[in-house]
Design a protein around this motif. Sequence first.
Motif, PDB file in Angstrom:
ATOM      1  N   ARG A 311       0.837  -1.210   0.000  1.00  0.00           N
ATOM      2  CA  ARG A 311       0.000   0.000   0.000  1.00  0.00           C
ATOM      3  C   ARG A 311       0.872   1.260   0.000  1.00  0.00           C
ATOM      4  O   ARG A 311       0.989   1.960   0.995  1.00  0.00           O
ATOM      5  N   TYR A 312       1.486   1.532  -1.138  1.00  0.00           N
ATOM      6  CA  TYR A 312       2.373   2.691  -1.236  1.00  0.00           C
ATOM      7  C   TYR A 312       1.582   3.992  -1.174  1.00  0.00           C
ATOM      8  O   TYR A 312       0.417   4.046  -1.563  1.00  0.00           O
ATOM      9  N   ARG A 313       2.273   5.053  -0.713  1.00  0.00           N
ATOM     10  CA  ARG A 313       1.643   6.374  -0.683  1.00  0.00           C
ATOM     11  C   ARG A 313       1.712   6.965  -2.081  1.00  0.00           C
ATOM     12  O   ARG A 313       2.798   7.103  -2.647  1.00  0.00           O
ATOM     13  N   VAL A 314       0.561   7.358  -2.594  1.00  0.00           N
ATOM     14  CA  VAL A 314       0.509   7.917  -3.940  1.00  0.00           C
ATOM     15  C   VAL A 314      -0.069   9.336  -3.881  1.00  0.00           C
ATOM     16  O   VAL A 314      -1.136   9.558  -3.319  1.00  0.00           O
ATOM     17  N   ALA A 315       0.673  10.280  -4.454  1.00  0.00           N
ATOM     18  CA  ALA A 315       0.170  11.657  -4.572  1.00  0.00           C
ATOM     19  C   ALA A 315      -0.485  11.774  -5.940  1.00  0.00           C
ATOM     20  O   ALA A 315       0.184  11.616  -6.963  1.00  0.00           O
ATOM     21  N   TYR A 316      -1.778  12.030  -5.958  1.00  0.00           N
ATOM     22  CA  TYR A 316      -2.471  12.108  -7.243  1.00  0.00           C
ATOM     23  C   TYR A 316      -2.533  13.551  -7.733  1.00  0.00           C
ATOM     24  O   TYR A 316      -3.021  14.431  -7.035  1.00  0.00           O
ATOM     25  N   THR A 329     -12.863  13.994 -11.504  1.00  0.00           N
ATOM     26  CA  THR A 329     -11.948  14.105 -10.364  1.00  0.00           C
ATOM     27  C   THR A 329     -12.076  12.917  -9.418  1.00  0.00           C
ATOM     28  O   THR A 329     -11.109  12.537  -8.766  1.00  0.00           O
ATOM     29  N   GLU A 330     -13.250  12.352  -9.342  1.00  0.00           N
ATOM     30  CA  GLU A 330     -13.458  11.288  -8.358  1.00  0.00           C
ATOM     31  C   GLU A 330     -13.006   9.923  -8.881  1.00  0.00           C
ATOM     32  O   GLU A 330     -12.448   9.126  -8.130  1.00  0.00           O
ATOM     33  N   ALA A 331     -13.267   9.655 -10.167  1.00  0.00           N
ATOM     34  CA  ALA A 331     -12.965   8.325 -10.697  1.00  0.00           C
ATOM     35  C   ALA A 331     -11.486   7.931 -10.504  1.00  0.00           C
ATOM     36  O   ALA A 331     -11.203   6.844  -9.998  1.00  0.00           O
ATOM     37  N   PRO A 332     -10.523   8.799 -10.845  1.00  0.00           N
ATOM     38  CA  PRO A 332      -9.125   8.386 -10.657  1.00  0.00           C
ATOM     39  C   PRO A 332      -8.808   8.103  -9.190  1.00  0.00           C
ATOM     40  O   PRO A 332      -8.053   7.171  -8.878  1.00  0.00           O
ATOM     41  N   ARG A 333      -9.402   8.885  -8.298  1.00  0.00           N
ATOM     42  CA  ARG A 333      -9.139   8.674  -6.869  1.00  0.00           C
ATOM     43  C   ARG A 333      -9.740   7.355  -6.410  1.00  0.00           C
ATOM     44  O   ARG A 333      -9.110   6.586  -5.687  1.00  0.00           O
ATOM     45  N   ARG A 334     -10.957   7.099  -6.852  1.00  0.00           N
ATOM     46  CA  ARG A 334     -11.603   5.837  -6.444  1.00  0.00           C
ATOM     47  C   ARG A 334     -10.835   4.647  -6.979  1.00  0.00           C
ATOM     48  O   ARG A 334     -10.621   3.652  -6.286  1.00  0.00           O
ATOM     49  N   VAL A 335     -10.373   4.771  -8.229  1.00  0.00           N
ATOM     50  CA  VAL A 335      -9.672   3.658  -8.861  1.00  0.00           C
ATOM     51  C   VAL A 335      -8.348   3.380  -8.138  1.00  0.00           C
ATOM     52  O   VAL A 335      -8.002   2.225  -7.864  1.00  0.00           O
ATOM     53  N   LEU A 336      -7.611   4.435  -7.805  1.00  0.00           N
ATOM     54  CA  LEU A 336      -6.326   4.232  -7.114  1.00  0.00           C
ATOM     55  C   LEU A 336      -6.549   3.655  -5.713  1.00  0.00           C
ATOM     56  O   LEU A 336      -5.809   2.766  -5.280  1.00  0.00           O
ATOM     57  N   SER A 337      -7.580   4.141  -5.033  1.00  0.00           N
ATOM     58  CA  SER A 337      -7.869   3.601  -3.701  1.00  0.00           C
ATOM     59  C   SER A 337      -8.298   2.149  -3.814  1.00  0.00           C
ATOM     60  O   SER A 337      -7.856   1.296  -3.039  1.00  0.00           O
ATOM     61  N   ALA A 338      -9.156   1.876  -4.798  1.00  0.00           N
ATOM     62  CA  ALA A 338      -9.624   0.494  -4.968  1.00  0.00           C
ATOM     63  C   ALA A 338      -8.461  -0.430  -5.304  1.00  0.00           C
ATOM     64  O   ALA A 338      -8.452  -1.601  -4.932  1.00  0.00           O
ATOM     65  N   ALA A 339      -7.465   0.108  -6.011  1.00  0.00           N
ATOM     66  CA  ALA A 339      -6.296  -0.713  -6.370  1.00  0.00           C
ATOM     67  C   ALA A 339      -5.402  -0.956  -5.149  1.00  0.00           C
ATOM     68  O   ALA A 339      -4.429  -1.690  -5.223  1.00  0.00           O
ATOM     69  N   GLY A 340      -5.709  -0.292  -4.045  1.00  0.00           N
ATOM     70  CA  GLY A 340      -4.994  -0.573  -2.791  1.00  0.00           C
ATOM     71  C   GLY A 340      -3.939   0.449  -2.424  1.00  0.00           C
ATOM     72  O   GLY A 340      -3.154   0.228  -1.500  1.00  0.00           O
ATOM     73  N   PHE A 341      -3.897   1.589  -3.123  1.00  0.00           N
ATOM     74  CA  PHE A 341      -2.879   2.592  -2.788  1.00  0.00           C
ATOM     75  C   PHE A 341      -3.385   3.541  -1.710  1.00  0.00           C
ATOM     76  O   PHE A 341      -4.585   3.699  -1.511  1.00  0.00           O
ATOM     77  N   ASP A 342      -2.435   4.154  -1.015  1.00  0.00           N
ATOM     78  CA  ASP A 342      -2.729   5.104   0.055  1.00  0.00           C
ATOM     79  C   ASP A 342      -2.701   6.491  -0.597  1.00  0.00           C
ATOM     80  O   ASP A 342      -1.632   7.041  -0.873  1.00  0.00           O
ATOM     81  N   LEU A 343      -3.874   7.013  -0.864  1.00  0.00           N
ATOM     82  CA  LEU A 343      -4.001   8.186  -1.720  1.00  0.00           C
ATOM     83  C   LEU A 343      -3.786   9.494  -0.969  1.00  0.00           C
ATOM     84  O   LEU A 343      -4.340   9.683   0.114  1.00  0.00           O
ATOM     85  N   GLY A 382       5.320  14.174   0.266  1.00  0.00           N
ATOM     86  CA  GLY A 382       6.114  13.115   0.877  1.00  0.00           C
ATOM     87  C   GLY A 382       5.630  11.724   0.491  1.00  0.00           C
ATOM     88  O   GLY A 382       5.745  10.767   1.260  1.00  0.00           O
ATOM     89  N   ALA A 383       5.054  11.614  -0.698  1.00  0.00           N
ATOM     90  CA  ALA A 383       4.563  10.310  -1.159  1.00  0.00           C
ATOM     91  C   ALA A 383       5.705   9.499  -1.763  1.00  0.00           C
ATOM     92  O   ALA A 383       6.792  10.023  -2.022  1.00  0.00           O
ATOM     93  N   ASP A 384       5.444   8.207  -1.985  1.00  0.00           N
ATOM     94  CA  ASP A 384       6.450   7.363  -2.631  1.00  0.00           C
ATOM     95  C   ASP A 384       6.396   7.537  -4.141  1.00  0.00           C
ATOM     96  O   ASP A 384       7.410   7.481  -4.829  1.00  0.00           O
ATOM     97  N   ILE A 385       5.174   7.729  -4.624  1.00  0.00           N
ATOM     98  CA  ILE A 385       4.949   7.774  -6.068  1.00  0.00           C
ATOM     99  C   ILE A 385       3.935   8.887  -6.340  1.00  0.00           C
ATOM    100  O   ILE A 385       3.034   9.118  -5.528  1.00  0.00           O
ATOM    101  N   ALA A 386       4.078   9.556  -7.492  1.00  0.00           N
ATOM    102  CA  ALA A 386       3.028  10.480  -7.935  1.00  0.00           C
ATOM    103  C   ALA A 386       2.354   9.848  -9.147  1.00  0.00           C
ATOM    104  O   ALA A 386       2.973   9.077  -9.882  1.00  0.00           O
ATOM    105  N   ALA A 387       1.078  10.192  -9.326  1.00  0.00           N
ATOM    106  CA  ALA A 387       0.349   9.640 -10.472  1.00  0.00           C
ATOM    107  C   ALA A 387      -0.450  10.745 -11.126  1.00  0.00           C
ATOM    108  O   ALA A 387      -0.921  11.668 -10.459  1.00  0.00           O
ATOM    109  N   ALA A 388      -0.604  10.655 -12.457  1.00  0.00           N
ATOM    110  CA  ALA A 388      -1.408  11.628 -13.194  1.00  0.00           C
ATOM    111  C   ALA A 388      -1.996  10.931 -14.409  1.00  0.00           C
ATOM    112  O   ALA A 388      -1.516   9.866 -14.824  1.00  0.00           O
TER     113      ALA A 388
END
Lengths: 458, 507
Positions: A311-316, A329-343, A382-388
């Motif tokens: 469960r890596y920390r992801v900065a979206y 705005t919500e779909a990418p957040r829901r998808v990343l959370s559902a995939a198990g990342f710490d958003l 301070g996240a491990d990974i950023a996503a866009a």
Amino acid sequence: MQTSFSADQLRDPAIADADRVLRTCVHYGFCTATCPTYVLTRDENDSPRGRIDLIRAMLERGGAPEPPTVHHLDRCLSCLGCQTTCAAKVDYARLIDVARAHIESNFRRPLGDRLLRGFIARTLPHPTRLRVALRLGGFARPFARWLPGRLGAMAELASDRARAAPGPAAGVYAAAGERRSRVLLATGCVPSVLGGHVHAAALRVLRRHGCEVVVDADAGCCGALSLHLGREREARELARANIAAWAAHAGDRDAGGVDAIVVVTSGCGTTLKDYGRWPGGEAAARQGALVRDVTEWLDALGVRPDGSVPRYRVAYHDACSLQHGQRVTEAPRRVLSAAGFDLHEVPERHFCCGSAGTFHLLQPELSRTLGKRKGGHVDAVGADIAAAGNLGCIVQINRHAATPIVHTVELVDWATGGPRPEALAGMALRAPRTEAVPPAHTDHPISPPAAGGDVGVW
Amino acid sequence: MNQTSLESFFSDVGRALGTAGVNRSAETVRRYAEHTMACGDIVPSGVVYPASTADVQAIVRAAGRHGVALYPVSTGHNIGLGSKAAARAGQVVVDLGYRMNRILEIHDKLAYAVVEPGVSYQMLYDELVRRGDKLMLDVTSGPPQGGMIGNALDKGAGYTPYFDHFGFSCGLEVVLGNGEVLRTGDGALDSATLANWHTSKYSFGPILDGVFAQSNYGIVTRMGVWLLPRPPVVRSFHFTFPDDSDLGTIVDLCRPLKMSNFVPTLFRVANDLYLCGSEGESPEYAASGGERSISDEGRRALRAKHGLGAWTVSGAFYGPSVAATEPMIQRVREHFGQGGKATYIDHADAPRHAALQVAINAFSGVPSLGELGLLKWRPGGGNLWFLPGTPMDGAVANEFQTICRRIYEAHGLDYMVMNVCGPRFARGLHVLAFNRESAGERARADACYRAMSEAVAGRGVFVGRAPIQYHDHHMAQTMASYRDTCGAIKSALDPAGVIAPGRYGIG
Ligand SMILES: Cc1cc2nc3c(=O)[nH]c(=O)nc-3n(C[C@H](O)[C@H](O)[C@H](O)COP(=O)(O)OP(=O)(O)OC[C@H]3O[C@@H](n4cnc5c(N)ncnc54)[C@H](O)[C@@H]3O)c2cc1C
Ligand code: SF4
């Protein structure tokens, strides 16, 4: 706002459109606080309201625009931050398109400008030409920092991405397991050259989630690049070619039509979703209605992580084209959370990163200032990974932030059985947090407070 | 204020602040003149952008030397109350927000933040989320780019237990009209270290903070804001009621829940147009050319379309888990269920109604744009807020509803109101949406505002905040000794009268 176009001027459909939009602006001024160029310069002419005034004066007067007007309109990122904030719902996107087309047809730019814009318009929308240009540009890259403004920016673009992995070949790819839907994966122009790895990830994820995926060889640029350069005619031609190429896919489902046209680059997605407004008839409108950002489609399907990725920390990061252009705005957040990342949220999420289509090539100084600002915010999380969800943002943030950045769909791919994203190869990531996630308290999931030292008791 | 003194003022300020500190371009001046009120634009002489408290002192001193009047704004989103426009034409706008926008401190343990004037709700919210989302800021349901200092100084409010923005501010730094810097509260101690400036409101000596709210005695350059530990769960509840006259029942039902603080948030009791108005334009405006209020059938159709009531009441519980809030939800359902007229909308269902999502955001301390849609109810960008209040007594609330509804209708405007209810008092947020580009409608909006103001004042009710256009009007409604006292304080703190003469009818 009052306008004073003559009846003759209003016979031009573009002017009639502009007139309609201009009349809706009532100068509340909410837009100014979220306009990146105004926030940086505090120059009224670099604000949405100021630009709207400049556009009104330019179109009412007709003929060749004044150079300062062109200067201020050129500095607009088309990020549409103003449109999201506007209480009067002014269709700024349409207005700036009309203004750009007017400038393009009525203003003679200095030679260097003309050459650069011509080069961009003739190269970027054409994958083969772009590949050649990038290869040639690759030679200039070591000298990028010594090249002046725009040339330097061009050379920087020709990064090692020029050698990026090719995308999936054209064809029809079967769903893994039971087929739940049939989709067309739009690969576009620049994305097809620079984003092969993203398309490959999207293809894997979609198949894994029960999609039969059509990858099409005939379609090309959606027209967005030309549109933003004011070359409306070229944009329409490109759009028309695209619409024709997809006509069969957008048809009846029983006759092989798809359930959705899935896009991984939101800059293209905004234009594709807008096809209904272009003069392409019913086919264009039908296609526009089928377009979905990949995260919207995955959100509807329901993401199924295999539990192998911690469960890596992801900065979206919200790409402007997604949050302001498409209001996704919500779909990418829901998808990343559902995939198990710490958003995690990036501060100033409404603000553009400065990439903005061809803006970073044409206005490198402003682009760099905004890039640094965004990069700082991304790192501050301070996240491990950023996503866009947009390639342009990924390239820009990669340049200005230390946090590694990948496409949202690459993370979803990884979490559902795909390979680790290329940008994270060989990188040591922190051990993720293990505490339980309390239910989200707002419309979007935000990570819970870190363990220990709670301020209040509930 | 003559041209020579203005020129001297701007050249002094330019010397002190640098050229980036002064803006007199025609476009800028025109823009700072704009607002949404029923009067014409209020054109300032220019705009100055201080970057520090020392810059503000330099500006105030230069203004004193040259007899120039200033008008400070922080984030400048005072929409419906004056926007960025000055109290009087010709004043110089001191736009603090552009360069003084630092979050100076966030004390995670003692749960407060210290901010400069340009820090917006969105900025502080973003920073708190970045730090782990442990602390919750009370926000307005208005512009996310509005800010804590301007809002608190205008006695703005939100909806969580920390709703009273001036009340939950603690410790100001103020530049007075003579250029001196004053620290209020425990900050008054003459010491290099100040342990309690932003933790204790009541300290030695008179409470000076209060005189800087809704006045023109100083320019605030720093303020402490208290923050609430973020509850793990915010669970909202909503009830719709079918009839206009149900307002009285709702008020009587809300009162005991707030009296014991069983419900920690304030109640948002909004009428049909306040909620539906955020989601679309008036369906009848074009047909009547803005001459008439929307019909009762039109309102009924909107309620049916949006699934909302003539009145809808919203509140929220905070708790450690959804399960822990369940008994409270049951209790509140039974309570509002008395009389059989309420229809319940639960937390999960509420976001289907964009206007109820606004309420959820407000209860959760999340800035959002949703409510700004109200401004588009009529075209032409006119917006005034009329802000009286009623005691929390259903019969009285209904009486005021009848009076104001009748006045709105007499002026061909649409009754759009939200009553924000506490234990003893409800602030009635009356929106006047009108076409500012129509001279006739502008005049009707102005007359409507004045008529309501007179009508409620005649029944002993005053406003809590007002559009700058009406500051003189309301000051004239006060007793003579109140006016004299305000004037005397002005003479003491700002003898040259440089800070916002006319704001709140003072000076
Ligand atoms: C749809 C809508 C909903 C709204 N909802 C709410 C709501 O829920 N709650 C609420 O309170 N308001 C609400 N408002 C009103 C208003 O928009 C907000 O209160 C807003 O926050 C005020 O603007 P601001 O914070 O930018 O303050 P500013 O405009 O910066 O300041 C307000 C005034 O305070 C004075 N001032 C500002 N800074 C200083 C200073 N440093 N020193 C001395 N004097 C100063 C000035 O006179 C200034 O004009 C709403 C408005 C709209 C349109
Ligand atoms: S599109 Fe972006 S840069 Fe252009 S005016 Fe709007 S907010 Fe400013």
